[in-house]
Design an enzyme around this catalytic site. Structure first.
Site, PDB file in Angstrom:
ATOM      1  N   LYS A  44       0.804  -1.176  -0.116  1.00  0.00           N
ATOM      2  CA  LYS A  44       0.105  -0.264   0.043  1.00  0.00           C
ATOM      3  C   LYS A  44       1.037   1.513  -0.085  1.00  0.00           C
ATOM      4  O   LYS A  44       0.309   2.353  -0.083  1.00  0.00           O
ATOM      5  CB  LYS A  44      -0.887  -0.130   1.106  1.00  0.00           C
ATOM      6  CG  LYS A  44      -1.889  -1.096   1.269  1.00  0.00           C
ATOM      7  CD  LYS A  44      -2.999  -0.735   2.093  1.00  0.00           C
ATOM      8  CE  LYS A  44      -2.431  -1.278   3.766  1.00  0.00           C
ATOM      9  NZ  LYS A  44      -3.418  -1.200   4.715  1.00  0.00           N
ATOM     10  N   LYS A  46       2.799   2.223   2.458  1.00  0.00           N
ATOM     11  CA  LYS A  46       2.727   2.712   3.834  1.00  0.00           C
ATOM     12  C   LYS A  46       3.870   2.082   4.872  1.00  0.00           C
ATOM     13  O   LYS A  46       4.099   0.946   4.321  1.00  0.00           O
ATOM     14  CB  LYS A  46       1.425   2.294   4.646  1.00  0.00           C
ATOM     15  CG  LYS A  46       0.470   3.397   4.558  1.00  0.00           C
ATOM     16  CD  LYS A  46      -0.874   2.636   5.264  1.00  0.00           C
ATOM     17  CE  LYS A  46      -1.706   3.975   5.833  1.00  0.00           C
ATOM     18  NZ  LYS A  46      -2.899   3.437   6.919  1.00  0.00           N
TER      19      LYS A  46
HETATM   20  N1  CTP Z   1     -10.406   5.845  12.158  1.00  0.00           N
HETATM   21  C1  CTP Z   1     -11.400   6.743  12.710  1.00  0.00           C
HETATM   22  N2  CTP Z   1     -10.807   8.044  12.973  1.00  0.00           N
HETATM   23  C2  CTP Z   1      -9.818   8.324  13.048  1.00  0.00           C
HETATM   24  C3  CTP Z   1      -8.751   7.727  12.244  1.00  0.00           C
HETATM   25  C4  CTP Z   1      -9.041   6.424  12.037  1.00  0.00           C
HETATM   26  O1  CTP Z   1     -12.510   6.085  12.815  1.00  0.00           O
HETATM   27  N3  CTP Z   1      -9.544   9.742  13.459  1.00  0.00           N
HETATM   28  C5  CTP Z   1     -10.655   4.670  11.681  1.00  0.00           C
HETATM   29  C6  CTP Z   1     -10.373   4.300  10.095  1.00  0.00           C
HETATM   30  O2  CTP Z   1     -11.399   4.968   9.272  1.00  0.00           O
HETATM   31  C7  CTP Z   1     -10.272   2.739  10.015  1.00  0.00           C
HETATM   32  C8  CTP Z   1      -9.428   2.625  11.417  1.00  0.00           C
HETATM   33  O3  CTP Z   1      -9.757   3.461  12.353  1.00  0.00           O
HETATM   34  O4  CTP Z   1     -11.634   2.399   9.879  1.00  0.00           O
HETATM   35  C9  CTP Z   1      -7.966   2.345  11.222  1.00  0.00           C
HETATM   36  O5  CTP Z   1      -7.561   3.282  10.572  1.00  0.00           O
HETATM   37  P1  CTP Z   1      -6.007   3.423  10.235  1.00  0.00           P
HETATM   38  O6  CTP Z   1      -5.686   3.554   8.781  1.00  0.00           O
HETATM   39  O7  CTP Z   1      -5.094   2.446  10.811  1.00  0.00           O
HETATM   40  O8  CTP Z   1      -5.758   4.736  11.157  1.00  0.00           O
HETATM   41  P2  CTP Z   1      -5.386   6.321  10.290  1.00  0.00           P
HETATM   42  O9  CTP Z   1      -5.312   7.284  11.673  1.00  0.00           O
HETATM   43  O10 CTP Z   1      -6.495   6.578   9.598  1.00  0.00           O
HETATM   44  O11 CTP Z   1      -4.040   6.043   9.940  1.00  0.00           O
HETATM   45  P3  CTP Z   1      -3.560   6.835   8.683  1.00  0.00           P
HETATM   46  O12 CTP Z   1      -3.235   8.274   8.867  1.00  0.00           O
HETATM   47  O13 CTP Z   1      -2.135   5.827   8.431  1.00  0.00           O
HETATM   48  O14 CTP Z   1      -4.255   6.636   7.375  1.00  0.00           O
END
Ligand code: CTP
Length: 154
Positions: A44, A46
């Site tokens: 991905k 990441k």
């Molecule tokens: N999630 C959420 N609220 C946030 C951050 C994440 O509800 N503020 C949810 C995402 O929508 C997903 C789950 O938590 O269903 C896991 O998300 P993840 O991608 O691991 O976290 P992110 O903080 O969004 O990471 P990144 O910035 O790397 O995308």
């Protein structure tokens, strides 16, 4: 028995993750969470701060979660839904519409994300702290050099 399945990287476990898992656990008898493996994150584009093993251990220790497993590719979700007999596939609304194709196996829902927090933002804030600190050290070094120059004989 109602099982919900959800997926994510869950790096630098934060309040947005907790609230999502809490809401899902309140809707289900069992919550299973697919955690992106390090190899899948690479696919991905990441890279996580914590390893898969650490992230899986952290999420598994959350009281809202019943079971975790690794997500290794984009194609496994259908098999996982059947394996865990999930009746709901859930994920944050940053993925709105992306997983509608799973509708043929179970209900697909997108939950509103917690505002103003993400792993990406945390990483940015931490790297900014490092940058600020380096600039501070650099400026102190210049001051010291200037003082040494000013007191050293010509
Ligand atoms: N999630 C959420 N609220 C946030 C951050 C994440 O509800 N503020 C949810 C995402 O929508 C997903 C789950 O938590 O269903 C896991 O998300 P993840 O991608 O691991 O976290 P992110 O903080 O969004 O990471 P990144 O910035 O790397 O995308």
């Amino acid at each position: 028995m109602k099982t919900i399945i959800t997926y994510g990287t869950f790096d630098l476990f934060h309040i947005g993750h907790v609230r999502l898992l809490k809401r899902l656990s309140e809707m289900a008898d069992k919550l299973v969470v697919g955690i992106s493996s390090d190899e899948f994150n690479e696919i991905k584009g990441k890279s996580s701060f914590f390893s898969y093993k650490e992230r899986a251990e952290i999420v598994a220790s959350c009281k809202y979660v019943d079971e975790v497993f690794s997500e290794d590719n984009w194609e496994q979700k259908k098999d996982d839904i059947l394996k865990y007999e999930a009746s709901i596939f859930a994920i944050g609304d940053d993925w709105q519409g992306e997983f509608d194709y799973l509708n043929e196996l179970c209900e697909v829902i997108y939950l509103e994300r917690t505002k103003d927090i993400s792993t990406t933002d945390i990483k940015k804030s931490l790297s900014k702290l490092n940058k600020d600190k380096l600039e501070e050290i650099e400026s102190s070094m210049h001051e010291i050099i200037n003082v040494v120059k000013s007191i050293s004989p010509q």
